[in-house]
Design an enzyme around this catalytic site. Sequence first.
Site, mmCIF file in Angstrom:
data_model
loop_
_atom_site.group_PDB
_atom_site.id
_atom_site.type_symbol
_atom_site.label_atom_id
_atom_site.label_comp_id
_atom_site.label_asym_id
_atom_site.label_seq_id
_atom_site.Cartn_x
_atom_site.Cartn_y
_atom_site.Cartn_z
ATOM 1 N N LYS A 2 8.954 -48.303 58.654
ATOM 2 C CA LYS A 2 8.883 -46.931 58.128
ATOM 3 C C LYS A 2 8.635 -45.974 59.288
ATOM 4 C CE LYS A 2 5.711 -44.306 55.105
ATOM 5 N NZ LYS A 2 4.604 -44.451 54.125
ATOM 6 N N ASP B 184 1.668 -49.910 52.496
ATOM 7 C CA ASP B 184 2.182 -49.203 53.669
ATOM 8 C C ASP B 184 1.057 -49.161 54.701
ATOM 9 O OD1 ASP B 184 4.158 -48.715 51.734
ATOM 10 O OD2 ASP B 184 4.598 -46.720 52.532
ATOM 11 N N LYS C 261 12.394 -47.315 55.735
ATOM 12 C CA LYS C 261 11.877 -46.172 54.971
ATOM 13 C C LYS C 261 11.756 -44.961 55.884
ATOM 14 C CE LYS C 261 7.944 -44.614 52.148
ATOM 15 N NZ LYS C 261 6.702 -45.030 51.422
#
Length: 272
Positions: A180, A116, A212
């Site tokens: 995300k 991430d 996400k």
Amino acid sequence: MTKLDATLNRLVEEARTAPASAEIAARALPLLDLTSLNDDDTDERIAALCDRAVTEAGGVAAVCIYPRFVPLAKQRLSNKGVAIATVINFPAGGTDAAAVSADTKAAVRAGADEIDVVLPWRTFQSGERTIPHDVLRACRDACGDGVLMKVILETGGLDDAGLIEQASRDAISAGADFIKTSTGKLNPAATLEAAAIMMAVIRDCGRPVGFKAAGGIRDTAGAAGYLYLSNVLLGPGWATPSTFRFGASGLLDALLADLGQTTTGRKPSGGY
């Protein structure tokens, strides 16, 4: 945030009233990235997090932890079907592409399955596009084959519908496997408005990309709105662990309670 177009605004309003149920909890649990990203995390806390990741109701998609804990989590979750995710240039979104590349390679060597990485959103917000792209490409190249790259846009900092849309497109262009919402360190974190923009970009981008939602999602009712948006914008069967994640620390116990399961009772002290 700049006003959404009429269609997305209507969907967001509908999503706010999406009902929570045991069925929604059962859908959400395997989509969870069980997260602890606290400055004071310890081996003991991360071991406990890993122990929570497989429940009588099933396992979560991944645990998301700082890079120094990747070897511990990899050992603790061996053969459990739970991926190991970690964070790079987190939470500030550093602009040093070489450092991002080196840190990503180190995390992958240590056993990370998913990275991430934070879009350098302040630089992006200022109008610069080359530096953010170079950072994301450095991460993408360092991930290699088989390791997911999830790009954190920090939508609460961008706080503009047009910027969120462009950041989504640029992240996908740079090779994102997922986009995300948030680091969870800045308010607001995940919002339905940002999610609607990001999912609309995913729908129109021409290749498979996941979504996400991270930060501030604490119960089944909170999860229900995001799943409603995914149903409408991307299709009722779209949200699976390979395409959709919730990044959260406290959500697991709420989902288990709504499924009639005994909760774990060992929540991280922070994280998401």
